[in-house]
Design an enzyme around this catalytic site. Structure first.
Site, PDB file in Angstrom:
ATOM      1  N   GLY A 192       0.806  -1.230   0.000  1.00 38.93           N
ATOM      2  CA  GLY A 192       0.000   0.000   0.000  1.00 38.93           C
ATOM      3  C   GLY A 192       0.832   1.269   0.000  1.00 38.93           C
ATOM      4  O   GLY A 192       0.349   2.331   0.408  1.00 38.93           O
ATOM      5  N   ARG A 193       2.068   1.183  -0.459  1.00 37.94           N
ATOM      6  CA  ARG A 193       2.988   2.341  -0.488  1.00 37.94           C
ATOM      7  C   ARG A 193       3.296   2.885   0.905  1.00 37.94           C
ATOM      8  O   ARG A 193       3.737   4.016   1.057  1.00 37.94           O
ATOM      9  CB  ARG A 193       2.426   3.488  -1.360  1.00 37.94           C
ATOM     10  CG  ARG A 193       2.104   3.087  -2.794  1.00 37.94           C
ATOM     11  CD  ARG A 193       3.383   2.815  -3.576  1.00 37.94           C
ATOM     12  NE  ARG A 193       3.116   2.547  -4.986  1.00 37.94           N
ATOM     13  CZ  ARG A 193       2.993   1.333  -5.531  1.00 37.94           C
ATOM     14  NH1 ARG A 193       3.099   0.247  -4.757  1.00 37.94           N
ATOM     15  NH2 ARG A 193       2.778   1.190  -6.811  1.00 37.94           N
ATOM     16  N   LEU A 194       3.057   2.050   1.937  1.00 39.18           N
ATOM     17  CA  LEU A 194       3.351   2.491   3.315  1.00 39.18           C
ATOM     18  C   LEU A 194       4.743   1.981   3.695  1.00 39.18           C
ATOM     19  O   LEU A 194       4.915   1.189   4.623  1.00 39.18           O
ATOM     20  CB  LEU A 194       2.266   1.970   4.278  1.00 39.18           C
ATOM     21  CG  LEU A 194       0.859   2.489   3.948  1.00 39.18           C
ATOM     22  CD1 LEU A 194      -0.203   1.799   4.794  1.00 39.18           C
ATOM     23  CD2 LEU A 194       0.796   3.995   4.162  1.00 39.18           C
TER      24      LEU A 194
END
Ligand SMILES: Cc1cc2nc3c(=O)[nH]c(=O)nc-3n(C[C@H](O)[C@H](O)[C@H](O)COP(=O)(O)O)c2cc1C
Length: 214
Positions: A192-194
């Site tokens: 999630g691009r985290l």
């Protein structure tokens, strides 16, 4: 939008190969070494390939890939032509960046610091261990200068082959540079691009460690 750009825009993937804990190491060079080792063991293509960023006297940036050839306690060693574009730029401004990307591990490492020439004896040692054609090439190629055609390069190779039929001495304009880091960022891709991003900023004789948002 062309088909190719459509592909670029829609080519999404998640990152899920690892995570990066806070306080993982007090010493960024040790962490770098262990990440480098991981990349090597996972058969990353050219794990020692690094994007070297320089900035010229007019504040214009440029980048190119070089090979990191050594890790010393003080920093990271590369070899190049001192009169090349990068060579000129670092004479004008010794602040540089290095960027490693290891696709197989979904990791990147950003390093910033100051670059300087290494001891000529270390350069001699390294040069003497290079294959002969690379040694001749260091004389033949006036790196980053305009040449009328490939023949010019080949003629110069022939010239230096004849000039040095036996041992090839190291050209004075060719040798090692060491990047002494003042800042690191270790990046581990997460879903999630985290992503995880842990930074180390040199502060006196210590490294201040902190996390930044992805
Ligand atoms: C995988 C790879 C490794 C390279 N390694 C080096 C290197 O170790 N030293 C070097 O001078 N150029 C190396 N090059 C060539 C540089 O990218 C660049 O073309 C050259 O150094 C001239 O850059 P400059 O004109 O900015 O000085 C490498 C290129 C690639 C693609």
């Amino acid at each position: 939008m062309t088909k190719e750009l459509d592909y670029t825009r829609n080519n999404r993937r998640d990152f899920d190969k690892g995570k990066l804990e806070d306080g993982i190491s007090d010493n960024p060079m040790l962490l770098f070494k262990s990440w480098y080792q991981d990349a090597f063991e996972k058969n990353a293509t050219d794990p020692h390939a690094v994007v070297l960023g320089t900035v010229n006297k007019d504040n214009k940036p440029s980048s190119r890939i070089v090979y990191m050839r050594d890790m010393l306690e003080e920093g990271y060693v590369i070899y190049t032509n001192y009169l090349s574009r990068k060579g000129t730029e670092i004479t004008e401004n010794p602040h540089v960046s290095m960027l490693f990307y290891w696709d197989v591990l979904e990791r990147q490492v950003r390093i910033e610091g100051l670059i300087e020439k290494i001891d000529p004896l270390i350069s001699d040692d390294y040069f003497n261990a290079r294959p002969r054609l690379s040694q001749i090439g260091a004389w033949a190629s006036e790196q980053s200068t305009k040449i009328p055609g490939r023949e010019t390069l080949e003629e110069r190779v022939e010239f230096f082959e004849k000039k040095y039929p036996n041992d090839v001495p190291r050209p004075p304009h060719w040798g090692g540079l060491i990047i002494k880091p003042t800042y690191y960022e270790f990046w581990q891709g997460r879903p999630g691009r985290l992503h995880d991003r842990i930074c180390y900023q040199e502060n006196g004789d210590k490294w201040e460690q902190y996390r930044i948002a992805p």
